[in-house]
Design an enzyme around this catalytic site. Structure first.
Site, PDB file in Angstrom:
ATOM      1  CE1 TYR A 411      -3.181   3.006   0.311  1.00 25.90           C
ATOM      2  CE2 TYR A 411      -4.036   2.125   2.476  1.00 25.90           C
ATOM      3  CZ  TYR A 411      -3.975   3.023   1.355  1.00 25.90           C
ATOM      4  OH  TYR A 411      -5.027   4.115   1.523  1.00 25.90           O
ATOM      5  CB  CYS A 412       0.856   4.397   0.203  1.00 25.32           C
ATOM      6  SG  CYS A 412       1.640   6.158  -0.235  1.00 25.32           S
ATOM      7  CG  LEU A 413       7.109   4.678   1.241  1.00 25.06           C
ATOM      8  CD1 LEU A 413       7.849   4.996  -0.070  1.00 25.06           C
ATOM      9  CD2 LEU A 413       7.665   5.518   2.286  1.00 25.06           C
TER      10      LEU A 413
END
Length: 678
Positions: A411-413
């Site tokens: 998720y994301c980074l």
């Protein structure tokens, strides 16, 4: 660390001198961290075909060297002497870009006065919340110079202002007489500040039209300026918008019809409540307490309630294994790698909107990493350390569920790190992933959206001074940057609602989670900004893990990638660039919502819809808009599409695995202990 060495970041650059000769130099720039394991900066030259490594064949060297260098070598002062240092670095030294000949040695250590720069800029960063005034001022000055030197642009703006002023005066005259008049300009689609019908009445309609026309004029003034870099235009346009937003008529008592009416109705009691709210918020911010209402969402009690056990703990992370809820499970387990900028339980909020709980109920064995909240002692933790933690978690998962590949979910980074780790494993022949699922994840940072407005060499250097002093980036500074990207929604609308109208916004699970942020280690965040945003290393094959560069094109596991239409952190067009990097099947999902709300999209969530399409390996590339035209549209949540996709890529069903293993015994109940670190 070697004596005299510094934790400064060293970069090698090639400079071209007279005659086309390139001279490699080593530059030292204060503020950027260098891994403790890295040796002091030294120069290396490639070996030509006819010479050993690090040397050149004598004949070739003579052929290449200009005649004037022979005399220079003869007259050179003894190596290491004061005279030699004066020749290289003193007042009479030739500038490096005009030097010819052999490779230079490392530059001397920076002047002690540079430490004063660090202290001064760190103190200034505390006052500006980490935003550099130098970089922003330079861009404004650059815009002003280009605009001042563009008489055609000035003529265009003058004509536009004259037409807008003429239309505005006509509109104001009709409005003052109570006559219906066609508005000069309409608010942007995403601008809901003037939705209240009261803005159509005089004199508020005149104020609204005047503000919108001014805003539009400044947009034209800061864009399409001849010779100005597009990024500089965007930064100046953003700054102009931020300044105009502060003086919007919606923000003041007597120019906002809703606030004015409420004040008259309540005799000013709304303003008294607003003052009390402002004082309470300031006290909570001063004491480091969460916002009002967040205390009603405690992890393990109200949120992050999925049943499980911590089965592995390191200094950097806890690994949670969730209790199975079905008689059989998919053979391959899932490992979730969240971003470490926030707490992991964005994927395990309340029971009704927990993705982790949904996956468990659908018959999957789920593991999730919970990152620690770093302190000043963790300043030297870097991207390699976080990647190593992912590998440790993967080792634990495959020890608990042996002889099975793993479905990686990021998720994301966390997704960016997982993609880089998957590329490294593919490079090294480690076939451990059954699939790769990425939520709101960028792998190409060439067009990072509005977040890129904050990221420049000036901003990163400025922020490094601040982080170097404390050892980390404070959560409030990171939150402030995100709030500026949506200042109307996250700053001014709250100011009006809570301080002018005196109405507290009701806290809910996603808002409480958003307030439960974490710190970022100095070295990791510096590497993240430099290697990914500034240098875009992951997309150009320069991002190094475990001793060498990695390439996303080496990943052969199928990919399920989810992006959202209103993501201001990872814009979907930027996320879509994964298609240009991956050499495997990519199932791309575009759902409505923002960076977080679009991912927390449980079945039954009203108003949800998405598009989905699989691009097969070797299939012709489709541009983003062409993809939207061809992708299938579906109503509802995309979560069932994910579970169907995962099941199709599982090798079958099996009995649920035991909780933990001999080397990974079950410890505390989920959500563990790191989630409570403040």
């Amino acid at each position: 660390m070697a004596e005299g060495d510094t934790p400064s970041r060293r970069r090698k650059t090639a400079r071209t001198g007279r005659g086309g000769t390139k001279r490699a130099t080593t530059q030292t720039r204060e503020g950027g961290p260098r891994p403790a394991s890295a040796p002091a900066a030294t120069e290396r030259t490639e070996a030509p075909a006819d010479g050993p490594a690090g040397t050149a064949a004598p004949e070739a060297a003579e052929a290449r060297a200009p005649a004037r260098n022979e005399a220079a070598v003869t007259d050179r002062a003894p190596a290491g002497s004061e005279a030699e240092r004066e020749d290289r670095y003193g007042l009479t030294a030739e500038p490096p870009e005009f030097c010819e000949g052999e490779t230079a040695e490392a530059a001397p250590e920076p002047h002690p006065g540079h430490a004063l720069d660090r202290v001064a800029k760190a103190a200034l960063a505390q006052m500006t919340n980490g935003v550099t005034p130098y970089g922003l001022s330079s861009k404004v000055l650059t815009w002003w110079i280009h605009a001042a030197g563009s008489p055609g642009k000035q003529l265009e703006l003058a004509e536009h202002a004259a037409r807008a002023w003429s239309r505005f005066l006509g509109f104001a005259a009709h409005a003052a007489q109570g006559e219906a008049a066609e508005p000069c300009i309409e608010p942007m689609e995403h601008d809901h500040r003037f939705d209240d019908p009261a803005w159509a009445a005089f004199p508020y309609n005149v104020m609204q039209q005047g503000f919108l026309l001014t805003q539009h004029w400044w947009y034209r003034a800061t864009n399409d300026v001849d010779g100005l870099d597009r990024h500089d235009e965007q930064v100046v346009s953003f700054l102009a918008r931020q300044m105009l937003d502060t003086v919007s008529p919606t923000n003041f008592l007597w120019t906002n019809p809703r606030v004015a009416a409420r004040t008259r109705e309540e005799g000013g009691r709304n303003l008294m409540r607003g003052a009390q709210h402002a004082l309470e918020d300031w006290e909570r911010l001063r004491d480091g307490r969460p916002p009002v209402g967040a205390e009603d969402f405690v992890p393990g009690r109200d949120v992050a309630t999925a049943e499980g056990r911590v089965v592995h703990r390191t200094h950097l992370m806890e690994l949670i294994q969730y209790t199975p809820k079905t008689g059989t499970v998919a053979a391959e387990p899932l490992l979730i790698v969240p971003a470490w900028i926030m707490k992991y339980y964005i994927l395990d909020l309340s029971p009704h909107n927990s993705l982790i709980r949904h996956l468990v109920d659908q018959g999957f064995t789920v593991f999730a990493m919970s990152w620690c909240n770093p302190t000043a002692e963790d300043a030297d933790l870097g991207m390699e350390d976080y990647a190593a933690a992912v590998e440790e978690a993967l080792d634990a998962v495959q020890a608990i569920v042996p002889e099975r590949k793993v479905h990686g979910v990021g998720y994301c980074l966390g997704g960016t790190l997982l993609a880089a780790k998957a590329a490294q494993m593919a490079r090294d022949g480690e076939d451990r992933l059954a699939s790769l699922t990425l939520f709101a994840t960028q792998t190409d940072f060439s067009e990072p959206g509005e977040l890129g407005l904050f990221i420049s060499e000036s901003e990163v250097s400025f922020l490094e001074h601040r982080m170097r002093e404390r050892g980390y980036l404070d959560r409030h500074e990171m939150a402030g940057a995100f709030q500026l990207l949506r200042s109307n929604d996250l700053i001014w609308s709250r100011y009006i609602q809570e301080y002018l109208l005196g109405e507290r916004e009701e806290m809910f699970d996603l808002m409480a989670w958003n307030a439960d942020s974490t710190r970022m280690p100095y070295r990791m965040h510096s590497e993240y900004l430099r290697r990914l945003f500034l240098e875009n290393q992951l997309s150009n094959g320069k991002f190094a893990l475990r001793g060498g560069p990695v390439a996303v094109s080496n990943i052969h596991a199928p990919i399920f990638c989810v992006s959202t239409t209103r993501d201001h952190i990872a814009p979907w067009q930027s996320v879509y660039k994964l298609h240009l990097l991956a050499d495997t099947d990519v199932t791309f999902v575009l759902t409505n919502g923002g960076h977080n709300a679009g991912i927390v999209s449980e079945p039954g969530h009203e108003g949800r819809e998405y598009q989905i399409r699989c691009t097969r390996e070797g299939e012709r590339y489709l541009a983003p808009q062409a993809w939207r035209e061809r992708a299938e549209r579906r109503e509802g949540s995309w979560w069932p599409a994910l579970t169907d996709w995962l099941r199709e890529r599982s090798s079958g069903e099996s009995a649920p695995p035991a909780m933990g293993a001999e080397r990974y015994p079950p410890q505390e109940d989920a959500p563990g202990t790191y989630v409570f670190q403040r």
